[in-house]
Design a protein around this motif. Sequence first.
Motif, PDB file in Angstrom:
ATOM      1  N   LEU A  47      15.591   5.473   7.263  1.00  0.00           N
ATOM      2  CA  LEU A  47      15.942   7.152   7.920  1.00  0.00           C
ATOM      3  C   LEU A  47      15.709   8.400   7.082  1.00  0.00           C
ATOM      4  O   LEU A  47      15.191   8.214   6.154  1.00  0.00           O
ATOM      5  CB  LEU A  47      17.587   6.740   6.946  1.00  0.00           C
ATOM      6  CG  LEU A  47      18.005   7.435   7.475  1.00  0.00           C
ATOM      7  CD1 LEU A  47      19.819   8.214   8.476  1.00  0.00           C
ATOM      8  CD2 LEU A  47      19.952   7.350   5.391  1.00  0.00           C
ATOM      9  N   VAL A  48      15.832   9.680   7.586  1.00  0.00           N
ATOM     10  CA  VAL A  48      15.607  10.444   7.695  1.00  0.00           C
ATOM     11  C   VAL A  48      17.252  11.484   6.926  1.00  0.00           C
ATOM     12  O   VAL A  48      17.756  11.268   6.095  1.00  0.00           O
ATOM     13  CB  VAL A  48      14.216  11.100   8.998  1.00  0.00           C
ATOM     14  CG1 VAL A  48      14.390  12.878   8.239  1.00  0.00           C
ATOM     15  CG2 VAL A  48      13.979  11.140   8.575  1.00  0.00           C
ATOM     16  N   ASP A  61      16.746  10.382   0.246  1.00  0.00           N
ATOM     17  CA  ASP A  61      16.291  11.014  -1.092  1.00  0.00           C
ATOM     18  C   ASP A  61      15.196  12.260  -1.032  1.00  0.00           C
ATOM     19  O   ASP A  61      15.402  13.785  -1.014  1.00  0.00           O
ATOM     20  CB  ASP A  61      16.041  10.621  -2.089  1.00  0.00           C
ATOM     21  CG  ASP A  61      16.997   9.454  -2.752  1.00  0.00           C
ATOM     22  OD1 ASP A  61      17.269   8.645  -3.528  1.00  0.00           O
ATOM     23  OD2 ASP A  61      18.324   9.969  -2.771  1.00  0.00           O
ATOM     24  N   PHE A  62      14.578  11.813  -0.269  1.00  0.00           N
ATOM     25  CA  PHE A  62      13.245  12.892  -0.105  1.00  0.00           C
ATOM     26  C   PHE A  62      13.408  14.423   0.979  1.00  0.00           C
ATOM     27  O   PHE A  62      12.741  15.001   1.069  1.00  0.00           O
ATOM     28  CB  PHE A  62      12.002  12.459   0.378  1.00  0.00           C
ATOM     29  CG  PHE A  62      12.177  11.215   2.167  1.00  0.00           C
ATOM     30  CD1 PHE A  62      12.689  10.115   2.693  1.00  0.00           C
ATOM     31  CD2 PHE A  62      12.153  12.224   3.105  1.00  0.00           C
ATOM     32  CE1 PHE A  62      12.436   9.673   3.379  1.00  0.00           C
ATOM     33  CE2 PHE A  62      12.661  11.903   4.436  1.00  0.00           C
ATOM     34  CZ  PHE A  62      12.493  10.445   4.443  1.00  0.00           C
ATOM     35  N   PRO A  87       2.209  16.743   3.463  1.00  0.00           N
ATOM     36  CA  PRO A  87       1.753  16.103   4.554  1.00  0.00           C
ATOM     37  C   PRO A  87       2.144  14.829   4.896  1.00  0.00           C
ATOM     38  O   PRO A  87       2.112  13.701   5.825  1.00  0.00           O
ATOM     39  CB  PRO A  87       0.555  15.794   3.433  1.00  0.00           C
ATOM     40  CG  PRO A  87       0.473  17.577   2.890  1.00  0.00           C
ATOM     41  CD  PRO A  87       1.677  18.126   2.315  1.00  0.00           C
ATOM     42  N   GLU A  88       2.754  14.155   3.027  1.00  0.00           N
ATOM     43  CA  GLU A  88       4.073  12.602   3.513  1.00  0.00           C
ATOM     44  C   GLU A  88       4.792  13.046   4.735  1.00  0.00           C
ATOM     45  O   GLU A  88       5.445  11.698   4.953  1.00  0.00           O
ATOM     46  CB  GLU A  88       4.043  12.390   2.266  1.00  0.00           C
ATOM     47  CG  GLU A  88       4.633  13.576   1.547  1.00  0.00           C
ATOM     48  CD  GLU A  88       4.576  14.081  -0.001  1.00  0.00           C
ATOM     49  OE1 GLU A  88       2.833  14.540   0.895  1.00  0.00           O
ATOM     50  OE2 GLU A  88       4.442  13.884  -0.545  1.00  0.00           O
ATOM     51  N   ASP A  89       5.079  14.158   5.373  1.00  0.00           N
ATOM     52  CA  ASP A  89       6.108  13.640   6.077  1.00  0.00           C
ATOM     53  C   ASP A  89       5.725  13.396   7.393  1.00  0.00           C
ATOM     54  O   ASP A  89       6.484  13.734   8.697  1.00  0.00           O
ATOM     55  CB  ASP A  89       7.278  15.142   6.159  1.00  0.00           C
ATOM     56  CG  ASP A  89       7.765  16.430   5.054  1.00  0.00           C
ATOM     57  OD1 ASP A  89       7.786  17.292   4.589  1.00  0.00           O
ATOM     58  OD2 ASP A  89       8.599  14.635   4.317  1.00  0.00           O
ATOM     59  N   THR A 119       3.269  16.362  12.738  1.00  0.00           N
ATOM     60  CA  THR A 119       1.858  15.804  11.276  1.00  0.00           C
ATOM     61  C   THR A 119       1.736  17.487  10.652  1.00  0.00           C
ATOM     62  O   THR A 119       1.982  18.277  11.506  1.00  0.00           O
ATOM     63  CB  THR A 119       0.569  16.005  12.996  1.00  0.00           C
ATOM     64  OG1 THR A 119       0.578  15.359  13.124  1.00  0.00           O
ATOM     65  CG2 THR A 119      -0.959  16.069  11.806  1.00  0.00           C
ATOM     66  N   VAL A 120       1.731  17.068   9.996  1.00  0.00           N
ATOM     67  CA  VAL A 120       1.438  18.262   8.493  1.00  0.00           C
ATOM     68  C   VAL A 120      -0.237  18.281   8.478  1.00  0.00           C
ATOM     69  O   VAL A 120       0.031  16.935   6.880  1.00  0.00           O
ATOM     70  CB  VAL A 120       2.885  17.952   7.581  1.00  0.00           C
ATOM     71  CG1 VAL A 120       2.936  19.201   6.506  1.00  0.00           C
ATOM     72  CG2 VAL A 120       3.414  17.989   8.056  1.00  0.00           C
ATOM     73  N   SER A 121      -0.789  19.258   8.295  1.00  0.00           N
ATOM     74  CA  SER A 121      -1.885  19.219   7.823  1.00  0.00           C
ATOM     75  C   SER A 121      -2.522  20.781   8.026  1.00  0.00           C
ATOM     76  O   SER A 121      -2.396  21.106   9.337  1.00  0.00           O
ATOM     77  CB  SER A 121      -3.068  18.118   8.407  1.00  0.00           C
ATOM     78  OG  SER A 121      -3.881  18.140   8.218  1.00  0.00           O
TER      79      SER A 121
END
Length: 122
Positions: A47-48, A61-62, A87-89, A119-121
């Motif tokens: 879940l987001v 929570d994130f 990046p962890e997203d 993509t988070v980079s």
Amino acid sequence: QVQLVESGGGLVQPGGSLRLPCAASGSILSIRTMGWYRQAPGKQRELVEVISNVGITNYADFVKGRFTISRDNDKNTVYLQMNSLKPEDTAVYYCNADITIRAPFRRYPEVWGQGTLVTVSS
């Protein structure tokens, strides 16, 4: 039949922002909950954030302080504004909705979109 179509994914640098829209189409009578889930490589879908038809939200929570969900009931569309991305997203983001159609009268409690890659980079 009903369909959810997501867009807005792509490559973004850490700290950047993206907005993900998801539009529902079909002979829609009503939509209860709409929202977003994500699945990172090698991980389970999680879940987001989701929002009810009266604006009640539920989120992981994130998400706190970074993501905001909103909804346009006239357009059958839900949006996820993502700020301060990390990046962890990085994941495929899936839209989900609980939809009732007019004819034949039928409820589809778990409609999924095809997913959009974020993509988070650097």
